[in-house]
Design a protein around this motif. Structure first.
Motif, mmCIF file in Angstrom:
data_model
loop_
_atom_site.group_PDB
_atom_site.id
_atom_site.type_symbol
_atom_site.label_atom_id
_atom_site.label_comp_id
_atom_site.label_asym_id
_atom_site.label_seq_id
_atom_site.Cartn_x
_atom_site.Cartn_y
_atom_site.Cartn_z
ATOM 1 N N MET A 111 84.141 6.570 81.255
ATOM 2 C CA MET A 111 82.855 7.244 81.102
ATOM 3 C C MET A 111 82.397 7.823 82.441
ATOM 4 N N LYS A 112 82.570 7.034 83.512
ATOM 5 C CA LYS A 112 82.178 7.516 84.834
ATOM 6 C C LYS A 112 82.929 8.793 85.168
ATOM 7 N N GLN A 113 84.238 8.786 84.962
ATOM 8 C CA GLN A 113 85.053 9.954 85.276
ATOM 9 C C GLN A 113 84.628 11.160 84.446
ATOM 10 N N MET A 114 84.282 10.925 83.191
ATOM 11 C CA MET A 114 83.858 12.011 82.313
ATOM 12 C C MET A 114 82.553 12.636 82.814
ATOM 13 N N GLU A 131 83.366 14.756 85.855
ATOM 14 C CA GLU A 131 84.057 15.980 85.451
ATOM 15 C C GLU A 131 83.104 16.953 84.766
ATOM 16 N N ASN A 132 82.228 16.457 83.927
ATOM 17 C CA ASN A 132 81.248 17.321 83.263
ATOM 18 C C ASN A 132 80.340 17.981 84.288
ATOM 19 N N PHE A 133 79.943 17.232 85.308
ATOM 20 C CA PHE A 133 79.113 17.800 86.362
ATOM 21 C C PHE A 133 79.884 18.898 87.097
ATOM 22 N N GLN A 134 81.129 18.622 87.451
ATOM 23 C CA GLN A 134 81.929 19.622 88.170
ATOM 24 C C GLN A 134 82.086 20.905 87.339
ATOM 25 N N LYS A 135 82.316 20.762 86.048
ATOM 26 C CA LYS A 135 82.427 21.926 85.168
ATOM 27 C C LYS A 135 81.107 22.687 85.112
ATOM 28 N N GLU A 139 69.343 23.960 84.895
ATOM 29 C CA GLU A 139 68.663 22.768 84.363
ATOM 30 C C GLU A 139 69.667 21.702 83.943
ATOM 31 N N PHE A 140 70.684 22.081 83.163
ATOM 32 C CA PHE A 140 71.612 21.038 82.727
ATOM 33 C C PHE A 140 72.559 20.621 83.839
ATOM 34 N N THR A 141 72.841 21.507 84.793
ATOM 35 C CA THR A 141 73.673 21.115 85.936
ATOM 36 C C THR A 141 72.940 20.090 86.790
ATOM 37 N N PHE A 142 71.646 20.312 87.004
ATOM 38 C CA PHE A 142 70.872 19.340 87.772
ATOM 39 C C PHE A 142 70.824 17.993 87.054
ATOM 40 N N GLU A 143 70.633 18.017 85.740
ATOM 41 C CA GLU A 143 70.620 16.768 84.964
ATOM 42 C C GLU A 143 71.929 15.994 85.168
ATOM 43 N N LEU A 144 73.032 16.712 85.042
ATOM 44 C CA LEU A 144 74.328 16.063 85.240
ATOM 45 C C LEU A 144 74.501 15.595 86.680
ATOM 46 N N ALA A 145 73.935 16.324 87.632
ATOM 47 C CA ALA A 145 74.050 15.952 89.043
ATOM 48 C C ALA A 145 73.385 14.608 89.314
ATOM 49 N N TRP A 146 72.121 14.457 88.917
ATOM 50 C CA TRP A 146 71.454 13.207 89.261
ATOM 51 C C TRP A 146 72.031 12.049 88.460
ATOM 52 N N LYS A 147 72.452 12.318 87.224
ATOM 53 C CA LYS A 147 73.038 11.245 86.420
ATOM 54 C C LYS A 147 74.414 10.844 86.945
ATOM 55 N N SER A 148 75.175 11.792 87.449
ATOM 56 C CA SER A 148 76.469 11.446 88.039
ATOM 57 C C SER A 148 76.265 10.689 89.346
ATOM 58 N N LEU A 149 75.248 11.067 90.112
ATOM 59 C CA LEU A 149 74.921 10.312 91.331
ATOM 60 C C LEU A 149 74.556 8.871 90.989
ATOM 61 N N LYS A 150 73.781 8.706 89.960
ATOM 62 C CA LYS A 150 73.384 7.361 89.527
ATOM 63 C C LYS A 150 74.608 6.518 89.197
ATOM 64 N N LEU A 164 74.683 21.774 95.126
ATOM 65 C CA LEU A 164 75.389 21.281 93.943
ATOM 66 C C LEU A 164 76.903 21.363 94.144
ATOM 67 N N GLN A 165 77.364 22.433 94.756
ATOM 68 C CA GLN A 165 78.786 22.573 95.042
ATOM 69 C C GLN A 165 79.268 21.524 96.042
ATOM 70 N N ALA A 166 78.454 21.219 97.029
ATOM 71 C CA ALA A 166 78.820 20.189 98.004
ATOM 72 C C ALA A 166 78.973 18.835 97.343
ATOM 73 N N LEU A 167 78.060 18.510 96.441
ATOM 74 C CA LEU A 167 78.171 17.241 95.714
ATOM 75 C C LEU A 167 79.407 17.248 94.817
ATOM 76 N N SER A 168 79.668 18.353 94.159
ATOM 77 C CA SER A 168 80.842 18.469 93.301
ATOM 78 C C SER A 168 82.126 18.258 94.104
ATOM 79 N N ALA A 169 82.177 18.802 95.294
ATOM 80 C CA ALA A 169 83.358 18.647 96.156
ATOM 81 C C ALA A 169 83.533 17.190 96.579
ATOM 82 N N LEU A 170 82.451 16.471 96.724
ATOM 83 C CA LEU A 170 82.514 15.067 97.100
ATOM 84 C C LEU A 170 83.247 14.246 96.034
ATOM 85 N N TYR A 171 83.080 14.628 94.787
ATOM 86 C CA TYR A 171 83.710 13.910 93.687
ATOM 87 C C TYR A 171 85.178 14.292 93.477
ATOM 88 N N ALA A 172 85.602 15.391 94.107
ATOM 89 C CA ALA A 172 86.985 15.871 93.887
ATOM 90 C C ALA A 172 88.021 14.941 94.485
#
Length: 127
Positions: A1-4, A7-11, A40-51, A119-127
């Motif tokens: 679930m975490k990985q999903m 990945e959803n945030f990165q997409k 809006e939905f990218t930000f939602e996924l961002a904070w939830k993925s950070l959590k 948002l891109q910087a955070l996405s790169a952190l997860y790569a």
């Protein structure tokens, strides 16, 4: 679930960038509104993925709200500009509850000039 979630945030970040490209190719209020919706939905996924990421690292088991998550992410150096992220939270709250053309224009400028990069910087952190 975490990985999903990650990945959803990165997409979502990629789709937001695509939306901006489309807006630049064919500027219209409809395209602008689509970019804002993607934001809006990218930000939602961002904070939830950070959590999820923070909790997986054993930090902040009691984190529930976006502002809490963002403060903890800044404290642990996952994000480097807390102000930009708090501004994103404010923008997301504003655009998802009230529609005002002037605010939409301002949010669009911030997405282009400030938010996408963070948002891109955070996405790169997860790569």
């Amino acid at each position: 679930m975490k990985q999903m979630k990650l990945e959803n945030f990165q997409k979502a970040v990629l789709r937001l960038a695509e939306g901006l490209d489309e807006y630049h190719a064919h500027p219209s209020t409809t395209a602008r509104d689509g970019v804002i919706q993607r934001f809006e939905f990218t930000f939602e996924l961002a904070w939830k993925s950070l959590k999820v990421y923070l909790q997986d690292q054993g930090v902040g088991a009691d984190l529930q709200f976006p502002r809490q998550v963002l403060k903890e992410a800044y404290a642990t150096k996952l994000i480097d500009d807390q102000t930009v992220w708090i501004d994103m939270l404010t923008a997301r709250n504003t655009t998802s509850h009230i529609y005002d053309d002037r605010q939409a224009t301002a949010v669009m400028a911030d997405i282009e000039n400030r938010y996408l990069t963070a948002l891109q910087a955070l996405s790169a952190l997860y790569a």
